[in-house]
Design a protein around this motif. Sequence first.
Motif, PDB file in Angstrom:
ATOM      1  N   GLY A  45      -6.697  -3.895   9.155  1.00  0.00           N
ATOM      2  CA  GLY A  45      -6.735  -2.615   8.551  1.00  0.00           C
ATOM      3  C   GLY A  45      -6.396  -2.429   7.194  1.00  0.00           C
ATOM      4  O   GLY A  45      -6.444  -3.379   6.375  1.00  0.00           O
ATOM      5  N   ARG A  46      -6.199  -1.320   6.650  1.00  0.00           N
ATOM      6  CA  ARG A  46      -5.982  -1.210   5.354  1.00  0.00           C
ATOM      7  C   ARG A  46      -4.301  -0.390   5.140  1.00  0.00           C
ATOM      8  O   ARG A  46      -3.901   0.419   5.884  1.00  0.00           O
ATOM      9  CB  ARG A  46      -6.938  -0.164   4.730  1.00  0.00           C
ATOM     10  N   MET A  47      -3.862  -0.892   4.212  1.00  0.00           N
ATOM     11  CA  MET A  47      -2.536  -0.650   3.613  1.00  0.00           C
ATOM     12  C   MET A  47      -2.420   0.255   2.312  1.00  0.00           C
ATOM     13  O   MET A  47      -2.852  -0.081   1.499  1.00  0.00           O
ATOM     14  CB  MET A  47      -1.641  -1.558   3.461  1.00  0.00           C
ATOM     15  N   PRO A  48      -2.026   1.386   2.433  1.00  0.00           N
ATOM     16  CA  PRO A  48      -1.901   2.221   1.269  1.00  0.00           C
ATOM     17  C   PRO A  48      -0.907   1.545   0.282  1.00  0.00           C
ATOM     18  O   PRO A  48      -0.086   1.027   0.454  1.00  0.00           O
ATOM     19  CB  PRO A  48      -1.312   3.582   1.689  1.00  0.00           C
ATOM     20  N   ILE A  49      -1.482   1.403  -1.033  1.00  0.00           N
ATOM     21  CA  ILE A  49      -0.643   0.635  -1.939  1.00  0.00           C
ATOM     22  C   ILE A  49      -0.171   1.560  -3.081  1.00  0.00           C
ATOM     23  O   ILE A  49      -0.667   2.451  -3.574  1.00  0.00           O
ATOM     24  CB  ILE A  49      -1.696  -0.478  -2.708  1.00  0.00           C
ATOM     25  N   MET A  50       1.115   1.302  -3.361  1.00  0.00           N
ATOM     26  CA  MET A  50       1.962   2.244  -4.322  1.00  0.00           C
ATOM     27  C   MET A  50       1.393   1.877  -5.826  1.00  0.00           C
ATOM     28  O   MET A  50       1.196   0.773  -6.212  1.00  0.00           O
ATOM     29  CB  MET A  50       3.186   1.801  -4.256  1.00  0.00           C
ATOM     30  N   VAL A  51       1.019   3.082  -6.633  1.00  0.00           N
ATOM     31  CA  VAL A  51       0.704   3.018  -7.804  1.00  0.00           C
ATOM     32  C   VAL A  51       1.786   2.286  -8.761  1.00  0.00           C
ATOM     33  O   VAL A  51       2.734   2.853  -8.990  1.00  0.00           O
ATOM     34  CB  VAL A  51       0.134   4.384  -8.319  1.00  0.00           C
ATOM     35  N   GLY A  52       1.449   1.136  -9.408  1.00  0.00           N
ATOM     36  CA  GLY A  52       2.159   0.578 -10.364  1.00  0.00           C
ATOM     37  C   GLY A  52       3.055  -0.783  -9.701  1.00  0.00           C
ATOM     38  O   GLY A  52       3.841  -1.608 -10.362  1.00  0.00           O
ATOM     39  N   SER A  53       3.032  -0.809  -8.319  1.00  0.00           N
ATOM     40  CA  SER A  53       3.634  -2.160  -7.509  1.00  0.00           C
ATOM     41  C   SER A  53       2.660  -3.270  -7.830  1.00  0.00           C
ATOM     42  O   SER A  53       1.726  -3.326  -8.636  1.00  0.00           O
ATOM     43  CB  SER A  53       3.414  -1.778  -6.259  1.00  0.00           C
ATOM     44  N   ASP A  54       3.159  -4.307  -7.499  1.00  0.00           N
ATOM     45  CA  ASP A  54       2.550  -5.791  -7.628  1.00  0.00           C
ATOM     46  C   ASP A  54       1.165  -5.853  -7.184  1.00  0.00           C
ATOM     47  O   ASP A  54       0.543  -6.556  -7.903  1.00  0.00           O
ATOM     48  CB  ASP A  54       3.574  -6.936  -6.883  1.00  0.00           C
ATOM     49  N   LYS A  55       0.623  -5.130  -6.179  1.00  0.00           N
ATOM     50  CA  LYS A  55      -0.500  -5.440  -5.499  1.00  0.00           C
ATOM     51  C   LYS A  55      -1.561  -4.287  -6.181  1.00  0.00           C
ATOM     52  O   LYS A  55      -2.558  -4.239  -5.712  1.00  0.00           O
ATOM     53  CB  LYS A  55      -0.524  -5.193  -4.017  1.00  0.00           C
TER      54      LYS A  55
END
Length: 521
Positions: A124-134
């Motif tokens: 699936g796909r995981m929403p990523i936080m803007v500015g996080s490590d990923k």
Amino acid sequence: MNGTHRRTISEEYFSKERLAEHHFRSFNDFLNRGMQQVVDEKETIDTDIGDKEGQEPVYVELGDVRVVTPRVREADGSEELLYPQEARLRNITYSAPVFMEMSIVKGGEEEEERVVDTTETKVGRMPIMVGSDKCNIAGFSDEELIDIGEDPADPGGYFLVNGSERVLMTSEDLAPNKILAEYDSKYGDEIQVAKTFSQRRGYRALVLCERGRDGLLEVSFPSVSGSINFVTLVRALGLESDEEIVHRVSDDPEIVKYMLENLEEADVQTTEEAIETLGKRVASGQGKNYQLKRANYVIDRYLLPHLHEEGVPDEDVRINKAFYLCRMAEACFELALQRRDSDDKDHYANKRLKVSGDLMTDLFRTALNKLARDVKYQLERANMRNRQLSVNTVVRSDVLTERLEHPIATGNWVGGRSGVSQLVDRTDFMGVLSHLRRLRSPLSRSQPHFEARDLHATQWGRICPSETPEGPNCGLVKNFAQAMELTQNIEDEQGLKRELASMGVEGIPGLESTTRTPADD
């Protein structure tokens, strides 16, 4: 400290872009440690294949999980790196593919187990936080950010779902796995209650120990209607003799007197009788064998779940539960004898904050359970049609994606909570910073809750005394103080146990083999 020094320290502190630091730290910990922990808890996906005669049992083993950086799949099938500004402009979700190792295993019982298919597949796909490590812009310089259309001053700490900026609200909650003693508000000082929110792997159970007007103790916990006599329950857990029960509660003469009243009124004398009595309560009208089985299941599963430890025998866990209940009983008696004050629910030592990473852990756990049910269904269907079982054909990646994106997009979280994610307030820059550092209470805003809305002395240096809305939300929605640092709850139990052992604490469970002396440190 003079003004110049204060200004220097302040500039140094805020130049590190720490205003959304608590969100980043929590979300990064979720990606690096929390996701794998949830997958390890799940461990396997069992199926009903093999229940019929002549069929081999089949199950799926889950392995390592990893998340890459955000990508977008174009119409021609190619995958490109995705940047936040592009996601905003194209109204798409800033999310990254999630890959998991899965193995289909056949056999078991009579036949030897063998792996039919093992592969790392996209689940699936995981929403990523803007500015996080990923995040794809992590570590970019101001010039590089300007080149790709990003604002170098943007603090990050939010998600982008369908082009909308959504921030997860930090939520305040009572500390789990901690005994809080208080008087029952309906009856004044006549009834004393000790309660604990026992929490393990996302499951939260409220356990109450209540001393009624007649002085008798009763315990209530999930899956059992009404309350159960305290002595019956501790005897069911393996504390059988009167002397041991009294000794475990307290050696204080006045408390012993109260306990003897409870023992005189006890209906059961042995562990077997206690479990039979409990069985009649949880499965009335059923056969005796089923009643006993159900009673054992209920006390193992629903009573104080946080005391379960991997690899610890059930008998030891039950004794630990009995000791814990005795500690709750002691708290009730101390309250009745006015040896202690009732615990203050508004004191910050009795509260914990759920930040982005904790909220995403809850969400990922439910999403993974949904994916597991879907994989089980797809496997059984493929087996019925005599198709070859392979990981890639039984995993539908949109199942997990939908369960992760929808709550962030709407704010309707697992567990029936609403308003957990909100649209970022972009009125001005200060509005954004304020929104990222906002904190909400789970209490209903339609109730008065005067004490919860008041300023509390323990909020000093943690919560801003003046930034709170007017009207019904007053005091329930708060904001962090400017230089507040939020500590991360890293569950290094072994490290804590070793530290206690080095201080001379003896008999720590699970540490006998690795006990270190102060000289080792």
